[in-house]
Scaffold this motif. Structure first.
Motif, PDB file in Angstrom:
ATOM      1  N   ALA A  56       0.741  -1.031  -0.216  1.00 25.80           N
ATOM      2  CA  ALA A  56      -0.174  -0.183  -0.039  1.00 25.80           C
ATOM      3  C   ALA A  56       1.293   1.163  -0.316  1.00 25.80           C
ATOM      4  N   VAL A  57       0.816   1.974  -0.613  1.00 30.52           N
ATOM      5  CA  VAL A  57       1.167   3.457  -0.836  1.00 30.52           C
ATOM      6  C   VAL A  57       0.618   4.809  -0.193  1.00 30.52           C
ATOM      7  N   LYS A  58       0.862   5.400  -0.265  1.00 27.39           N
ATOM      8  CA  LYS A  58       0.013   6.424   0.776  1.00 27.39           C
ATOM      9  C   LYS A  58       0.764   7.912   0.968  1.00 27.39           C
ATOM     10  N   ALA A  65       4.829  10.965   7.467  1.00 24.93           N
ATOM     11  CA  ALA A  65       5.619   9.242   7.441  1.00 24.93           C
ATOM     12  C   ALA A  65       6.266   9.400   8.191  1.00 24.93           C
ATOM     13  N   GLU A  66       7.282  10.048   8.439  1.00 23.17           N
ATOM     14  CA  GLU A  66       8.728   9.563   8.760  1.00 23.17           C
ATOM     15  C   GLU A  66       7.783   9.111  10.460  1.00 23.17           C
ATOM     16  N   ARG A  67       7.299  10.070  11.124  1.00 27.49           N
ATOM     17  CA  ARG A  67       6.606   9.171  12.247  1.00 27.49           C
ATOM     18  C   ARG A  67       6.283   8.087  12.711  1.00 27.49           C
ATOM     19  N   GLU A  68       4.867   8.586  11.332  1.00 25.39           N
ATOM     20  CA  GLU A  68       4.454   6.860  10.977  1.00 25.39           C
ATOM     21  C   GLU A  68       5.259   5.626  10.985  1.00 25.39           C
ATOM     22  N   TYR A  69       6.022   5.759   9.888  1.00 25.64           N
ATOM     23  CA  TYR A  69       7.139   4.803   9.562  1.00 25.64           C
ATOM     24  C   TYR A  69       7.361   4.006  11.098  1.00 25.64           C
ATOM     25  N   ASP A  70       7.773   5.277  11.850  1.00 21.36           N
ATOM     26  CA  ASP A  70       8.735   4.852  13.237  1.00 21.36           C
ATOM     27  C   ASP A  70       7.759   3.676  14.746  1.00 21.36           C
ATOM     28  N   SER A  82      -0.892  -4.606  13.690  1.00 28.90           N
ATOM     29  CA  SER A  82      -1.335  -3.356  12.457  1.00 28.90           C
ATOM     30  C   SER A  82       0.084  -3.907  11.563  1.00 28.90           C
ATOM     31  N   VAL A  83      -0.590  -3.287  10.518  1.00 22.31           N
ATOM     32  CA  VAL A  83       0.022  -3.370   8.879  1.00 22.31           C
ATOM     33  C   VAL A  83       1.974  -2.927   9.233  1.00 22.31           C
ATOM     34  N   GLN A  84       3.084  -3.213   7.918  1.00 23.36           N
ATOM     35  CA  GLN A  84       4.069  -3.845   8.330  1.00 23.36           C
ATOM     36  C   GLN A  84       4.651  -2.464   7.739  1.00 23.36           C
ATOM     37  N   THR A 106       3.354   0.678   3.167  1.00 15.54           N
ATOM     38  CA  THR A 106       3.498  -0.528   4.173  1.00 15.54           C
ATOM     39  C   THR A 106       3.188  -1.747   3.299  1.00 15.54           C
ATOM     40  N   LYS A 107       3.429  -3.018   3.974  1.00 19.05           N
ATOM     41  CA  LYS A 107       2.761  -4.200   4.084  1.00 19.05           C
ATOM     42  C   LYS A 107       1.157  -4.464   3.400  1.00 19.05           C
TER      43      LYS A 107
END
Length: 417
Positions: A56-58, A65-70, A82-84, A106-107
């Motif tokens: 999934a590409v958002k 993005a950096e905060r959610e990624y972390d 949760s999603v990876q 995310t995967k």
């Protein structure tokens, strides 16, 4: 043409460089996209497949993005549902050199569905109940972990079938925060946000004619809160136990295990009236899933694992095997794997293996009840494939379906009662 971008990735996949990063996501050509049902999002989201993996590409802001990624990476480390998180792609530019928004990758969670896909035909009240139970359990597990969601809703959740119930997974973590422990005020705030969001989503479903006439949107929102409070109380309340009733402690632990929660330790103190004050320390969900994984190597949802373990225990008793590991190995190779292999390749995208096996043994039970005798596993497998499985839509990620068709899937057909 390859364009210069900056990729921060947890999983190195050079194929990421081949995607059309110089175009906004809404302009990506269809030959790059995967047709999947998609929930409501404030961002542009697209699904792509690289090799055998769907992502999934958002599009979002870089700091978000950096905060959610972390956060997603932190949740993955503690095995939270949760999603990876896979990567952040930044420094994007279009063909004219104008900046484009970064994206979070995310995967995709295979065999999962957003709630609107489940509601694409009017959902029965009992199915709604199972969805609310799954969401309440997810929020409880989240709060036990110390995670404040900040935007809990059906739209930010994915659901996977779990032996007649559902398992819920967090999708959107951009408003979240991971702490050592949440206060009662923080939990209450999260629950109130959930109540308001779910009420709005239920009203939206009602306006679209997708909510059963017996379901009241306000009650839907209130029921999530009620289910959460009951589950939270059962897990955390302090219990007074008589000195001679220590079996009550074991009963409490067994109930928590049946609900899928592990107990790491039990705190006990003596109170003035000669009773013990007991509070178990619940550390994680997934009690049955971990036991099944340890015995067989199968990774399943909690309810699926409970049903598979029941079948394994029945097999062990009927085989008169005393060694648990030996019986688990034989059950896996003589029962579970032959059933999964019996399904033709073109039907294997219908259900994941654990859910497939669970539904087959349920089908066998129904056939046996109708026949007044045990019909056996092999006939039940053939009957399930011919009468049930062929009529179900795929729940795995697939290509070749028009995007619009994937946005409006039908609810999978249910086996006959």
């Amino acid at each position: 043409m390859l364009v210069p971008v900056r990729i921060t990735s947890a999983l190195v996949d050079p194929a990421l460089l081949d995607l059309p990063w110089s175009k906004p996501l809404e302009e990506w050509p269809a030959d790059h996209l995967v047709a999947l049902p998609q929930g409501i999002s404030r961002h542009i989201v697209r699904f792509v497949r690289l090799a055998n993996t769907v992502y999934a590409v958002k599009e979002t802001g870089e700091r978000v993005a950096e905060r959610e990624y972390d956060l997603l990476r932190a949740l993955e480390r503690i095995d939270f549902p949760s999603v990876q998180a896979v990567a952040i792609v930044a420094d994007r530019q279009d063909d004219n050199g104008e900046p484009l928004d970064p994206v979070l990758i995310t995967k995709h969670l295979q065999f999962s569905l957003p709630y609107r896909a489940l509601f694409s035909h009017t959902l029965r009240p009992e199915t709604m109940t199972r969805l609310l139970d799954a969401l309440a359990a997810l929020i409880v597990r989240m709060h036990l972990t110390g995670f404040f969601w900040g935007d809990c809703s059906l739209s930010n959740t994915l659901f996977r079938r779990d032996a007649g119930a559902f398992a819920a997974y967090l999708v959107d973590a951009e408003t979240g925060a991971l702490r050592n422990q949440l206060s009662n005020g923080q939990r209450s705030e999260d629950i109130e946000i959930a109540r308001v969001n779910i009420f709005g989503e239920a009203l939206d479903l009602q306006a679209a004619g997708l909510l059963h006439e017996a379901i009241d949107p306000e009650q839907v929102a209130d029921q999530v809160v009620e289910r959460y409070e009951r589950l939270w109380h059962e897990i955390t309340y302090e219990q007074q136990v008589e000195r001679d009733d220590r079996h009550d402690i074991e009963g409490r632990i067994r109930r928590l295990n049946e609900m899928g929660f592990d107990v790491a330790e039990v705190a006990m103190s003596l109170v003035d009236n000669g009773r013990y004050l007991v509070r178990p320390k619940v550390v994680d969900a997934g009690y049955h899933s971990r036991r099944l994984l340890r015995l067989t190597g199968l990774d399943a949802e909690e309810n699926q694992a409970r049903r598979l373990l029941n079948d394994l225990d029945t097999y062990r008793a009927e085989s008169d095997l005393s060694d648990e590991q030996q019986s688990a190995h034989r059950w896996l190779t003589e029962v579970f794997e032959p059933v999964v292999r019996a399904v033709p390749a073109h039907l294997r995208r219908k259900l994941e293996p654990a859910e497939l096996f669970v539904q087959i043994i349920e089908h066998r039970w129904r056939l046996s009840e109708e026949a007044g005798r045990d019909v056996g596993l092999a006939p039940a497998v053939q009957s399930f494939m011919a009468d049930v499985l062929v009529h179900r839509p795929d729940e795995q990620a697939v290509l070749g379906v028009p995007i619009q068709a994937a946005q409006n899937p039908v609810e999978p057909a249910q086996p006959r009662s």
